[in-house]
Design a protein around this motif. Structure first.
Motif, PDB file in Angstrom:
ATOM      1  N   GLU A  83       0.894  -1.171   0.000  1.00 47.34           N
ATOM      2  CA  GLU A  83       0.000   0.000   0.000  1.00 47.34           C
ATOM      3  C   GLU A  83       0.918   1.204   0.000  1.00 47.34           C
ATOM      4  O   GLU A  83       1.480   1.570   1.027  1.00 47.34           O
ATOM      5  CB  GLU A  83      -0.930  -0.038   1.204  1.00 47.34           C
ATOM      6  N   MET A  84       1.098   1.771  -1.151  1.00 51.72           N
ATOM      7  CA  MET A  84       2.154   2.786  -1.326  1.00 51.72           C
ATOM      8  C   MET A  84       1.939   4.002  -0.435  1.00 51.72           C
ATOM      9  O   MET A  84       2.912   4.596   0.038  1.00 51.72           O
ATOM     10  CB  MET A  84       2.224   3.199  -2.804  1.00 51.72           C
ATOM     11  N   ASP A 121       9.066  -4.932  -3.423  1.00 58.00           N
ATOM     12  CA  ASP A 121       9.757  -5.388  -2.211  1.00 58.00           C
ATOM     13  C   ASP A 121       9.773  -4.221  -1.226  1.00 58.00           C
ATOM     14  O   ASP A 121      10.319  -3.158  -1.536  1.00 58.00           O
ATOM     15  CB  ASP A 121      11.177  -5.824  -2.606  1.00 58.00           C
ATOM     16  N   ARG A 122       9.217  -4.434  -0.041  1.00 60.18           N
ATOM     17  CA  ARG A 122       9.055  -3.342   0.930  1.00 60.18           C
ATOM     18  C   ARG A 122      10.386  -2.676   1.231  1.00 60.18           C
ATOM     19  O   ARG A 122      10.498  -1.458   1.253  1.00 60.18           O
ATOM     20  CB  ARG A 122       8.432  -3.919   2.223  1.00 60.18           C
ATOM     21  N   HIS A 123      11.412  -3.463   1.428  1.00 62.35           N
ATOM     22  CA  HIS A 123      12.724  -2.919   1.804  1.00 62.35           C
ATOM     23  C   HIS A 123      13.324  -2.084   0.653  1.00 62.35           C
ATOM     24  O   HIS A 123      13.797  -0.971   0.866  1.00 62.35           O
ATOM     25  CB  HIS A 123      13.658  -4.068   2.152  1.00 62.35           C
ATOM     26  N   LEU A 124      13.240  -2.633  -0.553  1.00 62.41           N
ATOM     27  CA  LEU A 124      13.841  -1.927  -1.700  1.00 62.41           C
ATOM     28  C   LEU A 124      13.056  -0.651  -2.023  1.00 62.41           C
ATOM     29  O   LEU A 124      13.640   0.401  -2.294  1.00 62.41           O
ATOM     30  CB  LEU A 124      13.880  -2.849  -2.937  1.00 62.41           C
ATOM     31  N   VAL A 125      11.722  -0.742  -1.957  1.00 61.75           N
ATOM     32  CA  VAL A 125      10.896   0.434  -2.226  1.00 61.75           C
ATOM     33  C   VAL A 125      11.199   1.518  -1.202  1.00 61.75           C
ATOM     34  O   VAL A 125      11.353   2.689  -1.537  1.00 61.75           O
ATOM     35  CB  VAL A 125       9.389   0.043  -2.212  1.00 61.75           C
ATOM     36  N   GLY A 126      11.331   1.085   0.080  1.00 60.60           N
ATOM     37  CA  GLY A 126      11.651   2.051   1.119  1.00 60.60           C
ATOM     38  C   GLY A 126      12.993   2.725   0.812  1.00 60.60           C
ATOM     39  O   GLY A 126      13.127   3.944   0.944  1.00 60.60           O
ATOM     40  N   HIS A 127      13.932   1.946   0.404  1.00 60.51           N
ATOM     41  CA  HIS A 127      15.254   2.510   0.097  1.00 60.51           C
ATOM     42  C   HIS A 127      15.171   3.553  -1.029  1.00 60.51           C
ATOM     43  O   HIS A 127      15.775   4.618  -0.961  1.00 60.51           O
ATOM     44  CB  HIS A 127      16.211   1.385  -0.328  1.00 60.51           C
ATOM     45  N   HIS A 133       0.788   4.115   2.498  1.00 58.70           N
ATOM     46  CA  HIS A 133       1.284   3.818   3.852  1.00 58.70           C
ATOM     47  C   HIS A 133       2.797   3.766   3.870  1.00 58.70           C
ATOM     48  O   HIS A 133       3.429   4.286   4.784  1.00 58.70           O
ATOM     49  CB  HIS A 133       0.706   2.478   4.328  1.00 58.70           C
ATOM     50  N   VAL A 134       3.362   3.168   2.860  1.00 58.09           N
ATOM     51  CA  VAL A 134       4.828   3.063   2.796  1.00 58.09           C
ATOM     52  C   VAL A 134       5.446   4.445   2.790  1.00 58.09           C
ATOM     53  O   VAL A 134       6.355   4.752   3.575  1.00 58.09           O
ATOM     54  CB  VAL A 134       5.264   2.268   1.541  1.00 58.09           C
ATOM     55  N   VAL A 135       4.913   5.301   1.905  1.00 62.01           N
ATOM     56  CA  VAL A 135       5.472   6.649   1.776  1.00 62.01           C
ATOM     57  C   VAL A 135       5.277   7.413   3.076  1.00 62.01           C
ATOM     58  O   VAL A 135       6.176   8.121   3.538  1.00 62.01           O
ATOM     59  CB  VAL A 135       4.830   7.385   0.583  1.00 62.01           C
ATOM     60  N   GLN A 136       4.095   7.211   3.668  1.00 64.08           N
ATOM     61  CA  GLN A 136       3.777   7.900   4.926  1.00 64.08           C
ATOM     62  C   GLN A 136       4.837   7.580   6.004  1.00 64.08           C
ATOM     63  O   GLN A 136       5.394   8.489   6.622  1.00 64.08           O
ATOM     64  CB  GLN A 136       2.405   7.410   5.408  1.00 64.08           C
ATOM     65  N   ASP A 163       0.408   1.835 -13.486  1.00 64.07           N
ATOM     66  CA  ASP A 163       1.442   2.087 -12.474  1.00 64.07           C
ATOM     67  C   ASP A 163       0.903   2.865 -11.281  1.00 64.07           C
ATOM     68  O   ASP A 163      -0.039   3.647 -11.386  1.00 64.07           O
ATOM     69  CB  ASP A 163       2.588   2.904 -13.090  1.00 64.07           C
ATOM     70  N   VAL A 164       1.555   2.609 -10.148  1.00 63.51           N
ATOM     71  CA  VAL A 164       1.376   3.485  -8.987  1.00 63.51           C
ATOM     72  C   VAL A 164       2.637   4.340  -8.938  1.00 63.51           C
ATOM     73  O   VAL A 164       3.739   3.828  -9.088  1.00 63.51           O
ATOM     74  CB  VAL A 164       1.239   2.673  -7.685  1.00 63.51           C
ATOM     75  N   ALA A 165       2.448   5.673  -8.775  1.00 61.26           N
ATOM     76  CA  ALA A 165       3.600   6.562  -8.831  1.00 61.26           C
ATOM     77  C   ALA A 165       3.763   7.279  -7.515  1.00 61.26           C
ATOM     78  O   ALA A 165       2.784   7.551  -6.803  1.00 61.26           O
ATOM     79  CB  ALA A 165       3.434   7.560  -9.960  1.00 61.26           C
TER      80      ALA A 165
END
Lengths: 458, 157
Positions: A303-304, A338-344, A306-309, A373-375
């Motif tokens: 859930e982008m 991948d949560r870790h890579l996206v976070g990075h 939330h990740v970005v938040q 895409d989700v941007a």
């Protein structure tokens, strides 16, 4: 130089020596043909000018005309004199130069000289015209006629013999010429082959040189890369380490006078430094894995928003004085990654935005969907990216030439390159737009999670 | 070629031996010429500018020296208008010669060879002689046939 042929190119003699004999054969054959054919031409020219049969026949005709002239009932002295002169002139011609030699060869010269003497002994110019003289001339004409006929006969036979022999000689010459031309042709073929072979060898050598140069270049690049890598990473590590070191020294110097506020201040500095070190080590580790094909993304629905938040909150805590704003739009903002890579990746984009914009300017984060895409777009109000830097932005070790980047005094030149590579690893990408003096937008695109299908495990 | 000295004493002597040629025209020119036919005596031919030409021939040995007039001078003298000359010999030999030959080469109407006047018992009184040794292209059967001897008339057309 692995090719056997290429080795020879070191010695030009080896390349061009084989031409010499072949050229000799080629030119020799041509010279031979030229000599033979010009001899042939000369021979034919001489043959064409020799027309003995015609001369003999003319003589016979003039003698016959004289005979007829003196046999006429109404004899004309003038005409007889003229006929006499003409007959004599033809005999004279036969006794001259080339004609005389010809007659000598076939054994008739003496006969012609006798004829001329006999005719001159009846010269009307000296003896005067008389019926007796005319009768004697008539008898002589009758007498000469078969003799000249025999000469004509022999001349014809000899000419035919000569023609036949000449034709034989021409044919032999022709065969020689054909052989010589064949030789020349073979030599020309050999020359062409040699030329092609030399060209191929030179080409191979050039290729070898090029390959060697390329290898050298690659080796240089690799060693330069490691040099850069080591230099940059150690430099980037030293800065936070010295920050930690100096903070600890300050606390140590204060001794017992340490206030809770000082400790809090130092703790924050050390925390930041450790955070930087952690991210740096994370970056280097990711790179190392990526380069050794050991990096395997663990895909899951993300859930982008939330990740970005969460990343933004983390950054906000590091930079409490900066204004960070997040806006989300669109329906499902679930991406596959991948949560870790996206976070990075997002952390890297956000860190860059913070680093290269004025402290009092806000950073905007937007999460939205577009197509499949989700941007996630990160907008700063910095100086923008110089036009000459734009093509190299995602290259490893590239650091912008502008003052702002230099002033920041940091940056490994690895962050954006790694982010882009990680995005691509997950089927996404990073794009950017920039406006000089106004700021930049970096957008991270990731494929949206397909509804109804959960391929998180692949 | 240089002007030949007029050494025609022996020619005169020989001419008296041939009374037929002494007072009779030796060369007749017909066709496209002024006041055709023009009949020229040996004296009249000798009045034309005389030249010398040394050349080999196909019917003699060595390189005889010929003396006589240039064919183009003769054609100028009779104001010939034409591209072609038909030459006739005593024995009715007939040969067509382009006038351009006489322009391109110093073709001679030879009257003597090696100092001896040509006479009808040899190749005279006029023998058309080409400067064969001076021009390679003249050493050709097609030009050799134009060496008309015992020339008696020319027809310009």
């Amino acid at each position: 130089m692995t090719d056997q042929g290429a080795v020879n190119t070191h010695n030009p003699w080896a390349l061009y020596a084989p031409f010499l004999p072949v050229l000799l054969v080629f030119l020799g054959s041509l010279v031979f043909v030229l000599a033979k054919s010009s001899a042939l031409e000369r021979d034919m020219r001489i043959a064409a000018t020799q027309n003995m049969l015609w001369v003999v026949t003319q003589t016979q005709m003039e003698v016959l005309s004289l005979t007829l002239a003196v046999a006429q009932p109404d004899r004309d002295d003038m005409q007889i004199s003229q006929r006499f002169d003409l007959a004599l002139s033809r005999l004279n011609l036969l006794m001259d130069g080339p004609q005389a030699r010809y007659l000598e060869e076939i054994g008739h010269l003496a006969a012609v000289q006798d004829m001329s003497g006999a005719l001159l002994s009846l010269d009307p110019l000296e003896l005067g015209h008389s019926p007796d003289l005319h009768a004697a001339l008539f008898d002589l004409g009758q007498d000469l006629h078969p003799q000249i006929n025999r000469i004509a006969n022999d001349v014809m036979t000899r000419d035919w013999d000569k023609s036949a022999a000449r034709l034989d000689a021409y044919r032999a010459t022709q065969r020689l010429i054909i052989a010589a031309v064949s030789f020349a042709f073979l030599a020309a073929l050999a020359i062409s082959w040699l030329l092609l072979r030399n060209q191929r060898r030179l080409h191979m050598t050039a290729l070898e040189h090029m390959r060697a140069a390329n290898l050298l270049e690659q080796e240089r690049d690799v060693s330069a890369m490691y040099r850069d890598f080591a230099a940059i990473v150690s430099h980037q590590m030293r800065t936070p380490l010295s920050l930690i070191d100096s903070s600890m020294h300050r606390l140590a110097r204060m001794g017992d006078d340490v206030a809770a506020r000082d400790v809090e201040e130092r703790r924050k500095i050390v925390g930041d430094a450790v955070g930087r070190l952690t991210r740096l080590v994370d970056t280097v580790l990711l790179l190392a894995k990526l380069d050794n094909d050991q990096l395997q993304a663990r895909f899951a629905p993300l859930e982008m928003d939330h990740v970005v938040q969460s990343i933004m909150e983390e950054a906000q805590s590091r930079h409490p004085h900066r204004t960070l704003r997040l806006s989300c739009s669109g329906g499902s903002l679930v991406a596959r990654g991948d949560r870790h890579l996206v976070g990075h990746i997002i952390d890297n984009l956000l860190s860059n935005a913070l680093k290269y914009s004025p402290p009092d300017s806000p950073i905007e984060l937007r999460v939205f969907t577009q197509g499949q895409d989700v941007a996630c777009a990160v907008t700063d109000q910095g100086q923008g990216i110089a036009a000459q830097d734009r093509p190299y932005l995602f290259n490893r070790y590239f650091r912008g030439a502008c003052e702002e980047v230099r002033a920041a005094g940091q940056g490994t030149g690895l962050g954006l390159a790694l982010a882009q590579e990680l995005a691509q690893l997950q089927g996404g990408r990073i794009s950017f737009e920039t406006w000089a003096g106004k700021g930049s937008v970096f957008t991270f695109w990731l494929p949206a999670m397909k509804k109804g299908g959960d391929h998180a495990s692949d | 070629m240089k002007q030949a000295p007029r050494i025609w004493a022996c020619a005169a002597a020989l001419l008296t031996a041939w009374p037929a040629y002494a007072d009779m025209p030796v060369l007749t020119i017909t066709g496209a010429v002024e006041n055709a036919p023009v009949a020229l005596t040996l004296d009249e031919l000798l009045d034309l500018p005389q030249h010398q030409l040394t050349t080999s021939t196909t019917v003699t040995d060595g390189t005889p020296v010929f003396e006589g007039f240039l064919m183009r001078d003769l054609l100028d003298e009779v104001q010939a208008q034409g591209d072609m000359v038909v030459a006739y010999a005593l024995n009715d030999y007939r040969m067509e010669i382009p006038v351009s030959d006489f322009v391109d080469f110093d073709v001679m109407g030879a009257l003597s060879m090696d100092g001896m006047p040509l006479n009808p018992r040899d190749k005279g009184p006029v023998w058309i002689v080409y400067p064969r040794d001076d021009h390679r292209e003249l050493q050709d059967i097609r030009f050799d046939t134009r060496w008309v001897w015992q020339l008696v008339s020319l027809h310009v057309q």
